[in-house]
Each structure stands twice: as structure tokens, then as C-alpha cells.
Design a protein around this motif. Structure first.
Motif: not given
Length: 414
Positions: A184-194
Motif C-alpha cells: 500500500v505504501g508503494a502504491s501511493l506513489l503511482l501516477e498514470n500520466d506525465p
């Protein structure tokens, strides 16, 4: 000014790569601990090797098949939400497996929990990475999925230590808590599109007119799956997958059958992890230079030759050589596959297209390891399933080769 300084320091795409790395580390690392649990589960529930292997096959089927749902959802809602839900499911599945009273409950807890959890997280995480890069897409994709290799290296030995120290039930509970917190901690850093950060792929400035829709040449999922390129890629992945996942379940018990101690046998999964990590780190950039589709063909054929080594191995060091070479080829295959999809069909619906493609891997994962287990139960030997895995990869390579020639001929005529 602040944005410029940030870009010069670290392009956020690399943080997305790091997040995807952690998600694949947790998800697949948890899944590939299963080989360490085969003997304890057999003893606890009096089940055959084929029946226990079916637990992994069910989970594997789900975490690849579910991409057909999670990929399009991530394209619409963003990868972060899907990955958070997936990591929570992985943790819950492992924790519930710790209180299973029979093998059917292990199917439900581990198979459904880990299978659905990885299925929700994997395609969204690797799909998000593809949009952030063009020039170094192979490298970025390889680094992202190298979490699978590092997870294979680190998690099975950890599981074996936990089993020895506290028993298989508490080991599953501990791994479940670890998976939920880290994932869960790692997932918070994800973003879909620059474009959400005002940048184009590779961190380049975003042209004023590019704030609208993605490029119009990107194919829809429906149009992509009808192309000859996709059909060939799907068939090759389906056939190759029948054999690719057999070692992850059966290498450890096969080594023990040869008289190798459990600790050393589990270490072989770690060697696969070392090879896989090396393949993803170093071969991704090689794929960028030699052509990613050509590289994919080479990895599939190379997998067949590594499996021949397994077929003739009789001791630890021969099996370790197989494990390293197999891991490197497998790592290269997994690393380049999402990048090839992006190259062929564009990024607007890349999550959905990868999700459809991975259903091919799902069927191979469901059938291959469990069929190998039942073949062993019948013959008390792994020779037949290993040779079948060799043949499957050679056939897959032939399909990719014919497809590549057809593409070149069509381009020349055009």
C-alpha cells in the motif's frame, strides 16, 4: 523554477518505476513463496503434489486473467486505486491462509486472495510506467518488473526461515502483514500520466496543444486485439506460458527428490530471482538497442534451451546454472512484453491491451504447473513435463518468427 530543478534532479517517471518495482516485489514475491510451503501443506492436509500445486496455478491464473478487468479500470480511474486494493487483498489472502483448516480453504484464501490481489495491481502498475517513457521504455519497463526477480530472490528464503522458526501458519500471517504495509505504501506513489505533472514522456516539456487527448493513432482495445500482430503475440505467450511457470512451483521439490537439502533447494528459487533481476536490469536497455520485438523472440527461444539444462541436471550446481539462465531469460521476456505492446498499439489504452494479452499467460499458468504436478504423481518423474515445456517455447518462438517475417513483408510491399 521549482519544477525545473525537480526535473533536473529526478524525473517523476522514475518514482513511478520505483513504485511499480515495489508493487511487483510484494505481489509476486508473496506468490512465489508458495514453493517453500508445498511440503508443509502436503504434510498438514495429506494432499498430493498435484493437488497442492493447483493452489499456485489458481492464483497464477487469476493474477494474469484479471488484467483484462484491472487494465481498463486503471486506464479510466488511475493505477493507484487499483494497486492499493490489490495489495490489501494480497495481505488478506496470506493472513487467511494461515488459519485454513483444509486444502480447499487454502485454495480460497491464497488462491483467491493473492490471485485477485496481484491481478488488480500488476497490469495497472506496469501499464502506468509505459506512458512515462519512449526512448528508454525498455529499460524503465525492465526496472519496474525487476521487482518480480528481486521478490523471487528475497521472499522464498524469508518464507523458509519463517516456516522453520514459527511454523507455516505464523509464516503466512507475517508475510500477509508485510505485504499489506509495503504494498500500500508503494502504491501511493503511482501516477498514470506525465501530463498530470505538466510534462511529456521522458520528462520533456509538454507542448501547449498536447494538454488534450492522447495521440489519435493509438488503437482501441477492440481494434488492437483484431490485428495480426496481437493474435500472434497472444498465441506465442499462451503456448510459452504452459512451461514457463513450471520451475517456480516444481524446481524446489524436484531438487529435494534428488537428495538436495530443503534450504539449498529453496535457494534455487533465489537463484532464479538473481538471474531474473539481472535480466530485467541489464537486458531492458539491450532490447531498446536491438529492437524490442526481436529481443522478445530471442528470449522465448533461449528459455527453451535453458529448460534442456533442467532436464539433464542431476545435482545442485547444474540446477543452479539452469536457475540463473532461466531467470535471466524469463526476466527479459517479462520486462520487454509491456513495452512491445506500447510500441505496437500506443499508450491511450495500453492497460486494457496488456490486460487482454495477459489472459494468455493466465491459461498457461493455470494448466502448466498443475499438469506438471499430476504428471509427476503418475510417473514419479519430471522428465515429461520439462520436455513439454521445451517444446512449448520452441513453438512459441516459431510463431513470433513467422509473425515478424509477415510484418516485414507487409511493410516492404506497402
Amino acid at each position: 523554477m521549482t519544477t525545473l530543478v525537480f526535473k533536473q534532479r529526478v524525473f517523476y517517471g522514475w518514482w513511478v518505476v520505483a513504485a511499480a518495482f515495489a508493487v511487483t516485489f510484494v505481489g509476486f514475491g508473496s506468490a512465489y513463496t508458495f514453493s517453500a510451503f508445498i511440503e508443509p501443506l502436503q504434510r498438514e492436509f495429506g494432499a498430493s503434489r498435484g493437488a497442492v500445486s493447483l493452489v499456485f496455478s489458481l492464483a497464477g491464473f487469476l493474477y494474469f486473467a484479471l488484467g483484462i478487468v484491472s487494465g481498463p479500470l486503471a486506464d479510466r480511474w488511475g493505477a493507484r486505486r487499483l494497486c492499493i486494493a490489490g495489495m490489501l487483498l494480497v495481505g488478506a489472502g496470506l493472513a487467511l491462509a494461515s488459519v485454513a483448516r483444509n486444502i480447499v480453504e487454502v485454495y480460497a484464501a491464497y488462491g483467491l486472495g493473492v490471485g485477485l490481489g496481484v491481478g488488480l495491481a500488476y497490469v495497472p502498475a506496469v501499464g502506468a510506467v509505459q506512458r512515462w517513457f519512449v526512448k528508454r521504455r525498455g529499460l524503465a519497463s525492465g526496472l519496474a518488473v525487476s521487482g518480480i526477480g528481486v521478490g523471487t530472490l528475497a521472499m522464498p528464503p524469508l518464507a523458509a526461515l519463517l516456516i522453520d522458526g514459527m511454523g507455516w501458519r505464523d509464516a503466512y500471517l507475517t508475510l500477509g502483514v508485510l505485504a499489506a504495509v509495503l504494498g500500500v505504501g508503494a502504491s501511493l506513489l503511482l501516477e498514470n500520466d506525465p501530463r498530470e505533472r505538466g510534462r511529456a514522456a521522458d520528462g520533456e516539456p509538454l507542448p501547449a496543444h498536447a494538454h488534450a487527448a492522447p495521440p489519435s493513432g493509438d488503437l482501441s482495445v477492440r481494434d488492437a486485439v483484431r490485428t495480426r500482430q496481437f493474435i500472434s503475440l497472444y498465441a506465442a505467450c499462451l503456448i510459452a506460458s504452459f512451461g514457463v511457470f513450471v520451475p517456480f512451483v516444481h524446481l524446489v521439490p524436484h531438487a529435494q527428490d534428488l537428495g538436495i537439502a530443503q534450504g539449498s533447494a529453496v535457494l534455487l528459487l533465489g537463484v532464479i530471482g538473481i538471474g531474473s533481476t539481472a535480466g530485467r536490469f541489464f537486458l531492458g536497455s539491450l532490447a531498446d538497442r536491438m529492437g524490442r520485438q526481436r529481443f522478445l523472440l530471442c528470449t522465448v527461444i533461449a528459455l527453451a534451451f535453458t529448460l534442456v539444462i533442467w532436464a539433464v541436471a542431476t545435482g545442485f550446481w547444474m540446477l543452479a546454472l539452469f536457475a540463473f539462465l532461466f531467470g535471466a531469460c524469463y526476466g527479459g521476456w517479462v520486462a520487454v512484453l509491456p513495452a512491445v505492446v506500447m510500441d505496437l498499439f500506443g499508450g491511450r489504452n495500453v492497460g486494457g491491451i496488456i490486460g487482454v494479452l495477459y489472459t494468455s499467460v493466465a491459461f498457461g499458468t493455470l494448466i502448466g504447473p498443475s499438469a506438471a504436478g499430476y504428471a509427476f504423481d503418475a510417473s514419479r518423474s519430471y522428465t515429461l513435463p520439462i520436455l513439454a515445456a521445451v517444446a512449448a517455447n520452441l513453438i512459441a518462438g516459431a510463431i513470433l518468427m513467422v509473425a515478424a517475417r509477415g510484418t516485414k513483408r507487409g511493410s516492404a510491399q506497402g
